[in-house]
Design a protein around this motif. Structure first.
Motif, PDB file in Angstrom:
ATOM      1  N   ALA A 122       0.856  -1.179   0.000  1.00 40.39           N
ATOM      2  CA  ALA A 122       0.000   0.000   0.000  1.00 40.39           C
ATOM      3  C   ALA A 122       0.893   1.229   0.000  1.00 40.39           C
ATOM      4  N   SER A 123       0.417   2.286  -0.611  1.00 43.01           N
ATOM      5  CA  SER A 123       1.161   3.542  -0.605  1.00 43.01           C
ATOM      6  C   SER A 123       1.001   4.202   0.767  1.00 43.01           C
ATOM      7  N   ARG A 124       1.827   5.190   1.036  1.00 44.63           N
ATOM      8  CA  ARG A 124       1.694   5.923   2.302  1.00 44.63           C
ATOM      9  C   ARG A 124       0.311   6.552   2.428  1.00 44.63           C
ATOM     10  N   GLU A 125      -0.189   7.082   1.318  1.00 48.03           N
ATOM     11  CA  GLU A 125      -1.507   7.714   1.337  1.00 48.03           C
ATOM     12  C   GLU A 125      -2.588   6.685   1.669  1.00 48.03           C
ATOM     13  N   GLU A 126      -2.479   5.482   1.073  1.00 46.32           N
ATOM     14  CA  GLU A 126      -3.452   4.426   1.355  1.00 46.32           C
ATOM     15  C   GLU A 126      -3.386   3.990   2.818  1.00 46.32           C
ATOM     16  N   VAL A 127      -2.173   3.888   3.360  1.00 40.57           N
ATOM     17  CA  VAL A 127      -2.010   3.503   4.759  1.00 40.57           C
ATOM     18  C   VAL A 127      -2.637   4.551   5.668  1.00 40.57           C
ATOM     19  N   GLU A 128      -2.401   5.835   5.387  1.00 38.54           N
ATOM     20  CA  GLU A 128      -2.986   6.903   6.197  1.00 38.54           C
ATOM     21  C   GLU A 128      -4.511   6.874   6.110  1.00 38.54           C
ATOM     22  N   ALA A 129      -5.050   6.631   4.915  1.00 40.09           N
ATOM     23  CA  ALA A 129      -6.509   6.558   4.761  1.00 40.09           C
ATOM     24  C   ALA A 129      -7.075   5.394   5.574  1.00 40.09           C
ATOM     25  N   LEU A 130      -6.402   4.257   5.563  1.00 44.80           N
ATOM     26  CA  LEU A 130      -6.847   3.105   6.364  1.00 44.80           C
ATOM     27  C   LEU A 130      -6.842   3.454   7.848  1.00 44.80           C
TER      28      LEU A 130
END
Length: 151
Positions: A122-130
């Motif tokens: 997952a990208s950093r952005e995806e991890v933050e969204a999760l």
């Protein structure tokens, strides 16, 4: 008085105050230094950011590279063998969902699919969204030779 950043083998971090470096070494050798959280006596010093005096007498803040090196050393303090065993355990006991990780993590979180242990990318952005959705995720460095192993 000298203050050291310390850690135990259970990854608890704490400070220790000693009369001198020699006093710390003496107490450590006598197993008198223990973790205040778990009582473990297998304690070691952790790196800390040093303040360097300039000619003006004001302490200089550590440079970003020094802080990054200190952070890497903290992870290295875990011990490569222990870290390798941890990664091996995770690889053997999780399902690799690859780039579908964010989507699969959401399905599990919202009970749209049965709960299971997964790993993926997952990208950093995806991890933050999760994380913003309350989905607990942890970034883990998997060695390149393990990336192709599905289970």
């Amino acid at each position: 008085m000298i203050v050291f950043n310390l850690g135990c083998e259970n990854s608890h971090r704490f400070e220790g105050w000693f009369a001198s470096s020699e006093d710390f070494e003496r107490q450590l050798g006598g197993r008198l230094v223990t973790c205040p959280m778990c009582g473990n006596a297998n304690v070691s010093r952790l790196p800390h950011a040093a303040h360097i005096s300039r000619s003006g007498g004001r302490p200089q803040r550590p440079q970003r590279a020094e802080l990054a090196a200190a952070t890497q050393m903290q992870y290295a303090n875990v011990g490569s063998e222990l870290l390798a065993r941890l990664v091996e355990h995770i690889v053997e006991n999780t399902e690799d969902v690859g780039p579908a990780f964010p989507e699969e993590a959401r399905k599990i979180h919202y009970q749209e699919t049965p709960e299971r242990q997964i790993r993926g990318t997952a990208s950093r952005e995806e991890v933050e969204a999760l994380k913003d959705e309350g989905i607990e995720v942890v970034a883990l460095p998997i060695p390149a030779h393990r990336l192709g192993k599905t289970h």
